[in-house]
Design an enzyme around this catalytic site. Sequence first.
Site, short mmCIF file in Angstrom:
data_model
loop_
_atom_site.label_atom_id
_atom_site.label_comp_id
_atom_site.label_asym_id
_atom_site.label_seq_id
_atom_site.Cartn_x
_atom_site.Cartn_y
_atom_site.Cartn_z
N CYS A 149 0.79 -1.34 0.03
CA CYS A 149 -0.13 0.00 0.03
C CYS A 149 0.77 1.23 0.10
CB CYS A 149 -0.79 -0.12 0.93
SG CYS A 149 -0.28 -0.50 2.74
N ASP A 162 -7.57 5.59 -1.77
CA ASP A 162 -7.35 4.46 -0.89
C ASP A 162 -6.68 3.37 -1.97
OD1 ASP A 162 -7.16 2.18 0.95
OD2 ASP A 162 -9.15 2.86 1.86
N HIS A 187 -6.17 0.41 -0.91
CA HIS A 187 -6.21 -1.07 -0.47
C HIS A 187 -7.70 -1.79 -1.15
CE1 HIS A 187 -4.37 1.11 2.98
NE2 HIS A 187 -3.82 0.08 3.30
#
Length: 336
Positions: free
Chosen positions: A77, A217, A219
């Site tokens: 990430c 994001d 993720h």
Amino acid sequence: MESVLSKYENQITIFTDYLEEYPDTDELVWILGKQHLLKTEKSKLLSDISARLWFTYRRKFSPIGGTGPSSDAGWGCMLRCGQMMLAQALICRHLGRDWSWEKQKEQPKEYQRILQCFLDRKDCCYSIHQMAQMGVGEGKSIGEWFGPNTVAQVLKKLALFDEWNSLAVYVSMDNTVVIEDIKKMCRVLPLSADTAGDRPPDSLTASNQSDELIFLDPHTTQTFVDTEENGTVNDQTFHCLQSPQRMNILNLDPSVALGFFCKEEKDFDNWCSLVQKEILKENLRMFELVQKHPSHWPPFVPPAKPEVTTTGAEFIDSTEQLEEFDLEEDFEILSV
């Protein structure tokens, strides 16, 4: 392996809300140094965010190092956040901050070449393969999670390989008193490239005056995308087409790396002046600027180039040359 991947698929933290639920206010929202009036310019704000290159977990790419992982779900990430920071700097450098992306619209060749630099292949100069292997020199094994400072060091090395004539300034911090300074830097300094944080969500791309952040994001696990037969990349999964999320800045882990893009030397000089005037006037400083490399620091040794010949660097080097920064006469940035 599939169970591990599914654990991180579409991960969303409990701290977040969607922008579509944003209150109807007269507040200004800052997106990477550009302001939008939320009440009357929401569509422009959403378009500005969707134009940013969005890098997430991927799977089914060629194993890193030949025998390593073929997905970065669960550990990549921060590397993806670093890619977003660097991609934003390249977009500013070659297309300008006001460039806008539209779905299904033909894009400039510079855009496609920038995107191809980040594909998940070992021969792409800013790929997950290159960054993960570069991290070995920073003490990180392939498949190990990186912190913001390690990512900043890797980006610094990769930029050195490509002999940038522009400058991306990465300020890494790990201090529990920096939240107010981060807010101030997001609002005062106009050259923001991006922000990467130590607690999900990681890539923070906007700030507003109600102490909230809008973010992309990383993720989410998507399948590897490669160049098509015509030499272009289907870029639909490299832009966040859903309403972006937001979070209270107090939920941000104070271990972060902030990115600022300086196209010319005068931009860097202005950045240093603004930092000294607006940020470093406080007694508790999150970093310092000094004129020369500190004598107690070890000498800087340029990293060795990767063994694999990468594509994309020739694009960076072949563009119109700018006056090179004489960094020895400028400032050294010290994180604390």
